[in-house]
Scaffold this motif. Sequence first.
Motif, PDB file in Angstrom:
ATOM      1  N   THR A 136       0.838  -1.195   0.000  1.00 24.42           N
ATOM      2  CA  THR A 136       0.000   0.000   0.000  1.00 24.42           C
ATOM      3  C   THR A 136       0.874   1.246   0.000  1.00 24.42           C
ATOM      4  OG1 THR A 136      -0.110   0.276   2.403  1.00 24.42           O
ATOM      5  CG2 THR A 136      -1.698  -1.250   1.402  1.00 24.42           C
ATOM      6  N   ALA A 179      -2.562  -1.361  -5.338  1.00 27.83           N
ATOM      7  CA  ALA A 179      -3.153  -0.098  -4.906  1.00 27.83           C
ATOM      8  C   ALA A 179      -3.118   0.943  -6.017  1.00 27.83           C
ATOM      9  CB  ALA A 179      -2.409   0.429  -3.673  1.00 27.83           C
ATOM     10  N   PRO A 181      -3.564   4.872  -6.169  1.00 30.91           N
ATOM     11  CA  PRO A 181      -3.727   6.079  -5.357  1.00 30.91           C
ATOM     12  C   PRO A 181      -4.518   7.181  -6.047  1.00 30.91           C
ATOM     13  CG  PRO A 181      -1.535   6.021  -6.310  1.00 30.91           C
ATOM     14  CD  PRO A 181      -2.189   4.714  -6.669  1.00 30.91           C
ATOM     15  N   ARG A 183      -7.434   6.714  -7.973  1.00 32.94           N
ATOM     16  CA  ARG A 183      -8.844   6.426  -7.734  1.00 32.94           C
ATOM     17  C   ARG A 183      -9.117   6.001  -6.293  1.00 32.94           C
ATOM     18  NH1 ARG A 183      -6.482   5.505 -11.805  1.00 32.94           N
ATOM     19  NH2 ARG A 183      -7.115   6.472 -13.745  1.00 32.94           N
ATOM     20  N   ARG A 184      -8.029   5.833  -5.537  1.00 31.86           N
ATOM     21  CA  ARG A 184      -8.099   5.467  -4.129  1.00 31.86           C
ATOM     22  C   ARG A 184      -8.848   4.153  -3.922  1.00 31.86           C
ATOM     23  NH1 ARG A 184      -8.345  10.975  -0.458  1.00 31.86           N
ATOM     24  NH2 ARG A 184      -6.387  11.841  -1.287  1.00 31.86           N
ATOM     25  N   VAL A 185      -8.364   3.139  -4.653  1.00 32.07           N
ATOM     26  CA  VAL A 185      -8.954   1.803  -4.569  1.00 32.07           C
ATOM     27  C   VAL A 185      -7.836   0.771  -4.526  1.00 32.07           C
ATOM     28  CG1 VAL A 185     -11.015   2.532  -5.845  1.00 32.07           C
ATOM     29  CG2 VAL A 185      -9.112   1.460  -7.072  1.00 32.07           C
ATOM     30  N   ILE A 201     -13.101  -0.143  -2.443  1.00 32.07           N
ATOM     31  CA  ILE A 201     -13.089   1.304  -2.252  1.00 32.07           C
ATOM     32  C   ILE A 201     -13.182   1.577  -0.759  1.00 32.07           C
ATOM     33  CG2 ILE A 201     -14.150   3.497  -2.887  1.00 32.07           C
ATOM     34  CD1 ILE A 201     -15.570   2.040  -5.179  1.00 32.07           C
ATOM     35  N   THR A 204     -12.349   5.460   3.871  1.00 29.08           N
ATOM     36  CA  THR A 204     -11.324   6.488   4.037  1.00 29.08           C
ATOM     37  C   THR A 204     -10.030   5.945   3.460  1.00 29.08           C
ATOM     38  OG1 THR A 204     -12.356   7.289   6.084  1.00 29.08           O
ATOM     39  CG2 THR A 204     -10.053   7.913   5.679  1.00 29.08           C
ATOM     40  N   TRP A 205      -9.441   6.643   2.504  1.00 30.21           N
ATOM     41  CA  TRP A 205      -8.199   6.184   1.896  1.00 30.21           C
ATOM     42  C   TRP A 205      -7.102   6.122   2.964  1.00 30.21           C
ATOM     43  CZ3 TRP A 205      -6.671   3.289  -1.684  1.00 30.21           C
ATOM     44  CH2 TRP A 205      -5.404   3.369  -2.272  1.00 30.21           C
ATOM     45  N   GLY A 206      -6.434   4.982   3.032  1.00 30.15           N
ATOM     46  CA  GLY A 206      -5.439   4.767   4.062  1.00 30.15           C
ATOM     47  C   GLY A 206      -5.955   3.962   5.237  1.00 30.15           C
ATOM     48  N   GLY A 211     -15.536  -0.204   3.767  1.00 28.97           N
ATOM     49  CA  GLY A 211     -15.586   0.261   2.397  1.00 28.97           C
ATOM     50  C   GLY A 211     -16.486  -0.616   1.554  1.00 28.97           C
TER      51      GLY A 211
END
Length: 388
Positions: A136, A179, A181, A183-185, A201, A204-206, A211
């Motif tokens: 990640t 990962a 970054p 599209r944050r998926v 998805i 919260t990203w991170g 999700g």
Amino acid sequence: MERRVFLRGAVIGASAAAFGGTLMRGAAYAAPAQKGPGPYGALLAADANGIALPSGFTSRVIARSGQTVPGTSYAWHSAPDGGACFADGTGWIYVSNSEINPSGGASAVKFSSSGSITGAYRVLSNTRQNCAGGATPWNTWLSCEEVSRGYVYETDPWGVNAAVRRDAMGQFKHEAAAADPVRRVIYLTEDETDGCFYRFIPATWGNLASGQLQVLVAGTATSGSFSWANVPDPDGSPTVTRDQVSTAKIFNGGEGCHYANDTVWFTTKGDNRVWQLNLANSTYELAYDDSLVNPGPAPLTGVDNVTGSSSGDLFIAEDGGNMEICLITPDDIVAPFLRISGQSGSEITGPAFSPDGKRLYFSSQRGTTGSSSGGITYEVTGPFRATA
């Protein structure tokens, strides 16, 4: 076939700023790739480790299953599989899964800036048949269970924080993760003959605690447009995830997965294909198909784990085949990069580059013995090209 321009950069190590800042290259796209001369030239005779490499490259053994990792007191795990590298100050860490059931888990080896081994330790224990996974952008390793209704575990490459099971990422026969970054998926492959391709998805990203799990929806052709549909019950009960969306596209044995620059590549072992999703325009196509190499024979068979270099080359490990790691260049040429001799009962796993791109790590899962207790993990050093 219509030709168009695409970018294939690569991520080297999870610490590259949010998977950005890597080199990119434009190339005319003429997939599926065809065989040709590789950028590093022909393979030389096998070295003392039984590895045939191009001129200028050398190999060393860094760990053997059941034996103490040199310079440490830690015994390396059996059946080493998927792996990734993480920057660690001026050095780095290589994390490797253990594809045994029960026990499984993952271990890590730490290196100094000169490449000397400075430590080895366990980062995940008491899981099942941990096959591949993915890094990640926040420097954790996603270790995937390749069992029916298996889980994804988020682990700490430094071995400080306890691993966490990420239930929201679904229960199915997980293989690899990549990962995205932008599209944050997180993309996920499924190792079933009638498997699917997924994305998760995070709310919260991170943070992967919650999700939405989605499945890729497309037609039956080898190219076209795609979309995503929600998986109603990510826990896969009572209906398995791959059967919950009737329009989901079926893939024959999902394996490795790699993201870079609005593109995700993944392999399917049942038909020896490398697929390419062009995320900017939501289309998909074949990057490689061993049955479409003309003239044959195809140089790459038994497609499995995949990673990328800063030049945009894809490095694809063979499960069987000729026990090779082959590369596909941005100009769509496929050629062997290395070959392991005397280990026909094994498979190559876990290719990953050190953060500086100068060292490639990988394992022979069953080594010369053909048993999971005979795994060997290697390092190859040499003049890897920074641009294609």
